[in-house]
Design a protein around this motif. Structure first.
Motif, PDB file in Angstrom:
ATOM      1  N   PRO A  48       0.817  -1.218   0.000  1.00  0.00           N
ATOM      2  CA  PRO A  48       0.000   0.000   0.000  1.00  0.00           C
ATOM      3  C   PRO A  48       0.849   1.267   0.000  1.00  0.00           C
ATOM      4  CG  PRO A  48      -0.727  -1.555   1.697  1.00  0.00           C
ATOM      5  CD  PRO A  48       0.600  -2.023   1.212  1.00  0.00           C
ATOM      6  N   GLN A  49       0.294   2.315  -0.639  1.00  0.00           N
ATOM      7  CA  GLN A  49       0.939   3.620  -0.692  1.00  0.00           C
ATOM      8  C   GLN A  49      -0.090   4.714  -0.433  1.00  0.00           C
ATOM      9  OE1 GLN A  49       3.026   2.320  -4.711  1.00  0.00           O
ATOM     10  NE2 GLN A  49       3.810   4.318  -4.083  1.00  0.00           N
ATOM     11  N   ARG A  50       0.422   5.878  -0.038  1.00  0.00           N
ATOM     12  CA  ARG A  50      -0.412   7.060   0.158  1.00  0.00           C
ATOM     13  C   ARG A  50      -0.863   7.614  -1.196  1.00  0.00           C
ATOM     14  NH1 ARG A  50      -0.254   9.520   4.775  1.00  0.00           N
ATOM     15  NH2 ARG A  50       1.793   8.597   5.217  1.00  0.00           N
ATOM     16  N   ALA A  51      -2.066   8.166  -1.265  1.00  0.00           N
ATOM     17  CA  ALA A  51      -2.572   8.740  -2.509  1.00  0.00           C
ATOM     18  C   ALA A  51      -1.620   9.798  -3.042  1.00  0.00           C
ATOM     19  CB  ALA A  51      -3.953   9.355  -2.276  1.00  0.00           C
ATOM     20  N   SER A  52      -1.346   9.742  -4.346  1.00  0.00           N
ATOM     21  CA  SER A  52      -0.468  10.723  -4.988  1.00  0.00           C
ATOM     22  C   SER A  52      -0.627  10.618  -6.492  1.00  0.00           C
ATOM     23  CB  SER A  52       1.003  10.476  -4.609  1.00  0.00           C
ATOM     24  OG  SER A  52       1.503   9.340  -5.287  1.00  0.00           O
ATOM     25  N   VAL A  53      -0.074  11.582  -7.195  1.00  0.00           N
ATOM     26  CA  VAL A  53      -0.089  11.550  -8.663  1.00  0.00           C
ATOM     27  C   VAL A  53       1.258  11.072  -9.192  1.00  0.00           C
ATOM     28  CG1 VAL A  53      -1.860  13.303  -8.941  1.00  0.00           C
ATOM     29  CG2 VAL A  53       0.533  13.995  -8.756  1.00  0.00           C
ATOM     30  N   SER A  54       1.930  10.255  -8.430  1.00  0.00           N
ATOM     31  CA  SER A  54       3.261   9.794  -8.811  1.00  0.00           C
ATOM     32  C   SER A  54       3.224   9.051 -10.135  1.00  0.00           C
ATOM     33  CB  SER A  54       3.822   8.876  -7.725  1.00  0.00           C
ATOM     34  OG  SER A  54       2.933   7.812  -7.472  1.00  0.00           O
ATOM     35  N   PHE A  55       4.239   9.288 -10.941  1.00  0.00           N
ATOM     36  CA  PHE A  55       4.514   8.566 -12.184  1.00  0.00           C
ATOM     37  C   PHE A  55       3.527   8.880 -13.309  1.00  0.00           C
ATOM     38  CE2 PHE A  55       6.229   5.899  -8.730  1.00  0.00           C
ATOM     39  CZ  PHE A  55       7.572   5.989  -9.051  1.00  0.00           C
ATOM     40  N   ARG A  56       2.221   8.721 -13.074  1.00  0.00           N
ATOM     41  CA  ARG A  56       1.256   8.981 -14.131  1.00  0.00           C
ATOM     42  C   ARG A  56      -0.112   9.224 -13.507  1.00  0.00           C
ATOM     43  NH1 ARG A  56       1.459   3.928 -17.860  1.00  0.00           N
ATOM     44  NH2 ARG A  56       3.668   4.282 -17.509  1.00  0.00           N
ATOM     45  N   ALA A 167       0.764   2.390  -6.685  1.00  0.00           N
ATOM     46  CA  ALA A 167       0.836   3.289  -7.838  1.00  0.00           C
ATOM     47  C   ALA A 167       1.086   2.572  -9.155  1.00  0.00           C
ATOM     48  CB  ALA A 167       1.917   4.345  -7.605  1.00  0.00           C
ATOM     49  N   GLN A 168       2.081   1.696  -9.185  1.00  0.00           N
ATOM     50  CA  GLN A 168       2.508   1.114 -10.452  1.00  0.00           C
ATOM     51  C   GLN A 168       2.174  -0.378 -10.499  1.00  0.00           C
ATOM     52  OE1 GLN A 168       6.702   2.765 -10.354  1.00  0.00           O
ATOM     53  NE2 GLN A 168       6.059   3.453 -12.371  1.00  0.00           N
ATOM     54  N   SER A 169       1.067  -0.692 -11.146  1.00  0.00           N
ATOM     55  CA  SER A 169       0.640  -2.089 -11.230  1.00  0.00           C
ATOM     56  C   SER A 169       1.112  -2.757 -12.517  1.00  0.00           C
ATOM     57  CB  SER A 169      -0.889  -2.179 -11.162  1.00  0.00           C
ATOM     58  OG  SER A 169      -1.478  -1.511 -12.270  1.00  0.00           O
ATOM     59  N   PHE A 170       1.360  -1.953 -13.558  1.00  0.00           N
ATOM     60  CA  PHE A 170       1.721  -2.492 -14.884  1.00  0.00           C
ATOM     61  C   PHE A 170       0.660  -3.486 -15.370  1.00  0.00           C
ATOM     62  CE2 PHE A 170       5.533  -1.447 -12.453  1.00  0.00           C
ATOM     63  CZ  PHE A 170       5.942  -0.332 -13.173  1.00  0.00           C
ATOM     64  N   THR A 171      -0.538  -3.315 -14.836  1.00  0.00           N
ATOM     65  CA  THR A 171      -1.720  -4.085 -15.214  1.00  0.00           C
ATOM     66  C   THR A 171      -2.906  -3.146 -15.129  1.00  0.00           C
ATOM     67  OG1 THR A 171      -0.817  -6.154 -14.332  1.00  0.00           O
ATOM     68  CG2 THR A 171      -3.191  -6.052 -14.615  1.00  0.00           C
ATOM     69  N   ASP A 172      -3.793  -3.173 -16.104  1.00  0.00           N
ATOM     70  CA  ASP A 172      -4.927  -2.257 -16.105  1.00  0.00           C
ATOM     71  C   ASP A 172      -5.944  -2.616 -15.031  1.00  0.00           C
ATOM     72  OD1 ASP A 172      -3.929  -0.799 -18.220  1.00  0.00           O
ATOM     73  OD2 ASP A 172      -5.070  -1.885 -19.747  1.00  0.00           O
ATOM     74  N   SER A 173      -6.426  -1.581 -14.339  1.00  0.00           N
ATOM     75  CA  SER A 173      -7.602  -1.681 -13.482  1.00  0.00           C
ATOM     76  C   SER A 173      -8.701  -0.851 -14.125  1.00  0.00           C
ATOM     77  CB  SER A 173      -7.299  -1.161 -12.080  1.00  0.00           C
ATOM     78  OG  SER A 173      -6.364  -1.988 -11.424  1.00  0.00           O
ATOM     79  N   GLY A 257       7.872   1.516  -6.413  1.00  0.00           N
ATOM     80  CA  GLY A 257       8.723   2.378  -7.216  1.00  0.00           C
ATOM     81  C   GLY A 257       9.184   3.596  -6.439  1.00  0.00           C
ATOM     82  N   GLY A 258      10.499   3.874  -6.479  1.00  0.00           N
ATOM     83  CA  GLY A 258      11.063   5.021  -5.787  1.00  0.00           C
ATOM     84  C   GLY A 258      11.364   4.814  -4.324  1.00  0.00           C
ATOM     85  N   THR A 308      10.570  15.417  -6.403  1.00  0.00           N
ATOM     86  CA  THR A 308       9.738  14.949  -5.297  1.00  0.00           C
ATOM     87  C   THR A 308      10.561  14.536  -4.084  1.00  0.00           C
ATOM     88  OG1 THR A 308       9.788  12.679  -6.113  1.00  0.00           O
ATOM     89  CG2 THR A 308       8.017  14.084  -6.904  1.00  0.00           C
ATOM     90  N   TYR A 309      11.860  14.463  -4.248  1.00  0.00           N
ATOM     91  CA  TYR A 309      12.682  14.069  -3.107  1.00  0.00           C
ATOM     92  C   TYR A 309      13.922  14.959  -3.040  1.00  0.00           C
ATOM     93  CZ  TYR A 309      14.317  11.191   0.679  1.00  0.00           C
ATOM     94  OH  TYR A 309      14.727  10.768   1.927  1.00  0.00           O
TER      95      TYR A 309
END
Length: 421
Positions: A48-56, A167-173, A257-258, A308-309
């Motif tokens: 799990p990750q915090r909500a963000s607009v990371s990557f895309r 964030a990065q699933s590399f699979t469509d939801s 990622g990251g 971002t960092y």
């Protein structure tokens, strides 16, 4: 100038591993039963990750309001019953799930006829996940095979607020408006992103399982630059390899990622030393963890393209070693075998520079020689270019000189000695 350690570590040869309307279906509401004491094995996981607009672009910051979210995952263990794990780790209010179903995947957002199972939670079809909490569904009777795709659908009738996600699933939801949890067709699911929302695990039971293997790390473990919707991450390749050798094991991907070993990030998750128990050691049935992490700790100090960092701290090889020693301590306290990995070559990438190169050499030498881990895998050696060992072999380079391509991820899986696991 190549360091003496790298020159002696790189093999003179590298084995290439290149080697139209919505249709409702009948839902079986008799298949779930209240959870009992059962030996569960994690068959799929996402950190799990915090909500963000990371990557895309994604749906995490806006969240959901009268939406059905359909998510496809690939399990690496089979069973006769399945359950899901939901995470509201970063929610600020309870998450109300009105309905949830699980089914075998057909294609895209469509599911196989006759396989939709309504999930229950303590006997009821709706549930509330506390802010900061997680919970598991009751078991549903659904026979799954290792390597099969599974579709989990959540109907979120109420406004959720920002969503805990991966964030990065590399699979469509997929997303639809209104309640389409029981739909067999994909017609209503007209939106898609490459992220997973609230879903942190699928567990199975009913068949005997070997202990699971967690691959823990950053974007390389997460599968960055692998072919989307093709399951070609290093975790997928390892599960396939073990199956081909007649030694199948559940393989769980706990990459973000990251991610960093030593510092938290709003975009890239909590530090490895903080999230290690939740995302690796505490997963059901886990016996071994493979740790590959540290390139971001030493690389963000070199890059000018990671706003971002900033400011990024100057992390030395010794700092990174200390962080990994904390991971080793946590694993030993839980009785979990822990395998260390050398960092991949990073020459030519935006993470590369004199300080990062020196830290990488010091850390990799420690992994190879200290005996601190129960075993180690030398990804640095396996993926390096013999002509320039500071760089990824061209056959394994996705193009950014930092992340492997599909062939590189297969090479990583081939580099792991099954006996070490």
């Amino acid at each position: 100038m190549l360091s003496r350690t790298r020159k002696t570590a790189i093999a003179t040869t590298v084995a290439l591993a290149i080697g139209a309307g919505t249709t409702a279906v009948a839902v079986d509401r008799t298949q779930s039963a209240p959870a009992a004491k059962t030996a569960w094995s994690a068959a799929w996981a996402a950190s799990p990750q915090r909500a963000s607009v990371s990557f895309r672009p994604n749906w995490s910051e806006a969240g959901f309001d009268n939406h059905t979210v359909r998510q496809v995952v690939r399990v690496t263990a089979g069973g006769t019953r399945a359950r899901i794990r939901l995470s509201n780790a970063y929610g600020t209010s309870p998450l109300q799930v009105e309905r949830a179903t699980v089914a075998r995947t057909d294609k895209g957002a469509a599911v196989r006829a006759g396989t939709v199972r309504e999930l229950t939670f303590s006997g009821g079809k709706s549930t509330s996940v506390p802010a900061g909490g997680q919970l598991s569904s009751d078991p549903a009777k659904l026979t799954l095979a290792a390597g099969e795709q599974v579709t989990v659908t959540l109907y979120l009738r109420r406004t959720t607020g920002p969503a805990t996600f991966h964030a990065q699933s590399f699979t469509d939801s997929y997303r639809a408006t209104g309640d389409h949890a029981s739909d067999g067709s994909a017609a209503a699911f007209t939106e898609s992103t490459e992220s997973w929302y609230y879903l942190s695990g699928v567990d199975v039971t009913g068949t005997k399982q070997a202990s699971g293997i967690v691959l823990f790390g950053d974007s390389v473990t997460d599968g960055f630059a692998s072919t989307p919707n093709a399951d070609r991450r290093y975790s997928d390749a390892l599960a396939a390899r073990l199956k081909s050798l007649g030694k199948p094991r559940p393989v769980l991907n706990s990459g973000i990622g990251g991610n960093l070993v030593l510092n938290d990030s709003a975009w890239y998750g909590e530090r490895a030393t903080t999230r290690f128990s939740r995302d690796a050691l505490d997963l059901p049935g886990v016996g071994t963890v493979v740790v590959l992490e540290g390139l971001n700790d030493i690389g963000y100090q070199e890059t000018t393209t990671q706003p971002t960092y900033k400011p990024a701290p100057n992390i030395t090889g010794r700092d990174l070693i200390n962080g990994h020693q904390e991971l080793i301590r946590q694993a030993r306290a839980k009785g979990v075998r822990i395998v260390g990995a050398t960092l991949l070559p990073l020459g030519g990438s935006d993470h590369y520079g004199k300080r990062a190169a020196a830290a990488s050499d010091e850390f990799n030498h420690w992994v190879r020689t200290s005996g601190a881990y129960d075993a180690y895998v030398d990804f640095d050696k396996a993926l390096a270019d013999p002509a320039d060992p500071e760089r990824l072999h061209p056959a394994f380079d996705s193009g950014d000189h930092l992340h492997p391509n599909d062939a590189g991820y297969r090479a990583m899986a081939n580099a792991l000695n099954p006996a070490s696991l």
